[in-house]
Write a protein that holds these residues in place. Structure first.
Motif, PDB file in Angstrom:
ATOM      1  N   UNK A  65       0.807  -1.216   0.000  1.00 14.21           N
ATOM      2  CA  UNK A  65       0.000   0.000   0.000  1.00 14.21           C
ATOM      3  C   UNK A  65       0.847   1.276   0.000  1.00 14.21           C
ATOM      4  N   UNK A  66       2.169   1.151   0.141  1.00 18.77           N
ATOM      5  CA  UNK A  66       3.029   2.331   0.244  1.00 18.77           C
ATOM      6  C   UNK A  66       3.148   3.163  -1.031  1.00 18.77           C
ATOM      7  N   UNK A  67       3.214   2.577  -2.228  1.00 18.37           N
ATOM      8  CA  UNK A  67       3.458   3.408  -3.414  1.00 18.37           C
ATOM      9  C   UNK A  67       2.467   4.556  -3.609  1.00 18.37           C
ATOM     10  N   UNK A  68       1.217   4.397  -3.221  1.00 20.70           N
ATOM     11  CA  UNK A  68       0.247   5.475  -3.374  1.00 20.70           C
ATOM     12  C   UNK A  68       0.412   6.589  -2.362  1.00 20.70           C
ATOM     13  N   UNK A  69       1.051   6.305  -1.241  1.00 17.86           N
ATOM     14  CA  UNK A  69       1.289   7.303  -0.221  1.00 17.86           C
ATOM     15  C   UNK A  69       0.146   7.485   0.764  1.00 17.86           C
ATOM     16  N   UNK A  70      -0.989   6.870   0.516  1.00 19.54           N
ATOM     17  CA  UNK A  70      -2.131   7.081   1.404  1.00 19.54           C
ATOM     18  C   UNK A  70      -1.943   6.387   2.750  1.00 19.54           C
ATOM     19  N   UNK A  71      -1.190   5.301   2.783  1.00 18.35           N
ATOM     20  CA  UNK A  71      -0.965   4.592   4.048  1.00 18.35           C
ATOM     21  C   UNK A  71      -0.219   5.485   5.037  1.00 18.35           C
ATOM     22  N   UNK A  72       0.771   6.189   4.557  1.00 15.51           N
ATOM     23  CA  UNK A  72       1.538   7.069   5.442  1.00 15.51           C
ATOM     24  C   UNK A  72       0.648   8.183   5.995  1.00 15.51           C
ATOM     25  N   UNK A  73      -0.146   8.786   5.135  1.00 15.60           N
ATOM     26  CA  UNK A  73      -1.048   9.847   5.595  1.00 15.60           C
ATOM     27  C   UNK A  73      -2.068   9.304   6.589  1.00 15.60           C
ATOM     28  N   UNK A  74      -2.583   8.106   6.326  1.00 21.21           N
ATOM     29  CA  UNK A  74      -3.553   7.498   7.233  1.00 21.21           C
ATOM     30  C   UNK A  74      -2.913   7.187   8.584  1.00 21.21           C
ATOM     31  N   UNK A  75      -1.712   6.617   8.562  1.00 18.56           N
ATOM     32  CA  UNK A  75      -1.022   6.282   9.817  1.00 18.56           C
ATOM     33  C   UNK A  75      -0.750   7.533  10.636  1.00 18.56           C
TER      34      UNK A  75
END
Length: 114
Positions: A65-75
């Motif tokens: 899920x990291x390539x889209x960057x949404x996981x980092x923002x969600x975390x």
């Protein structure tokens, strides 16, 4: 059992846990660990290895899920809302399948020993 076959078996279990979680749900992690404990009754380190497989499986799912960057923002957003930060949230997320898998494997091992 050779080291290569142990690594191959571990990789298959990790793949099964990741695919099971992705397609069916989180509860497949303890089911797969329990089946692994039934099949491989002689391995005394199985609960620890099952925990490692759970961490690796969910780590792969998180990494996918990291390539889209949404996981980092969600975390960051959820970790901040919970007051723990992003990194502890990810660590807790990875501990969950580890505890599920180790508990299931340990329970099956204990019941099989009776």
């Amino acid at each position: 059992m050779t080291t290569a076959s142990r690594v191959a078996k571990f990789a298959m279990i990790v793949g099964a846990m990741a695919a099971g979680t992705w397609f069916v749900g989180w509860w497949t992690v303890p089911v797969i660990a329990a089946v692994w404990a039934i099949v491989d009754r002689t391995d005394r380190t199985l609960p620890l290895r099952a925990a490692g497989a759970g961490i690796a499986a969910w780590g792969l799912l998180l990494a996918a899920q990291l390539p889209g960057g949404s996981l980092e923002r969600l975390a960051i957003a959820v970790g901040t809302a919970m007051g723990v930060g992003a990194l502890p949230l990810v660590v807790l997320t990875l501990l969950y399948p580890a505890l599920l898998a180790a508990s299931a494997a340990g329970l099956v091992r204990a019941l099989a020993a009776r």
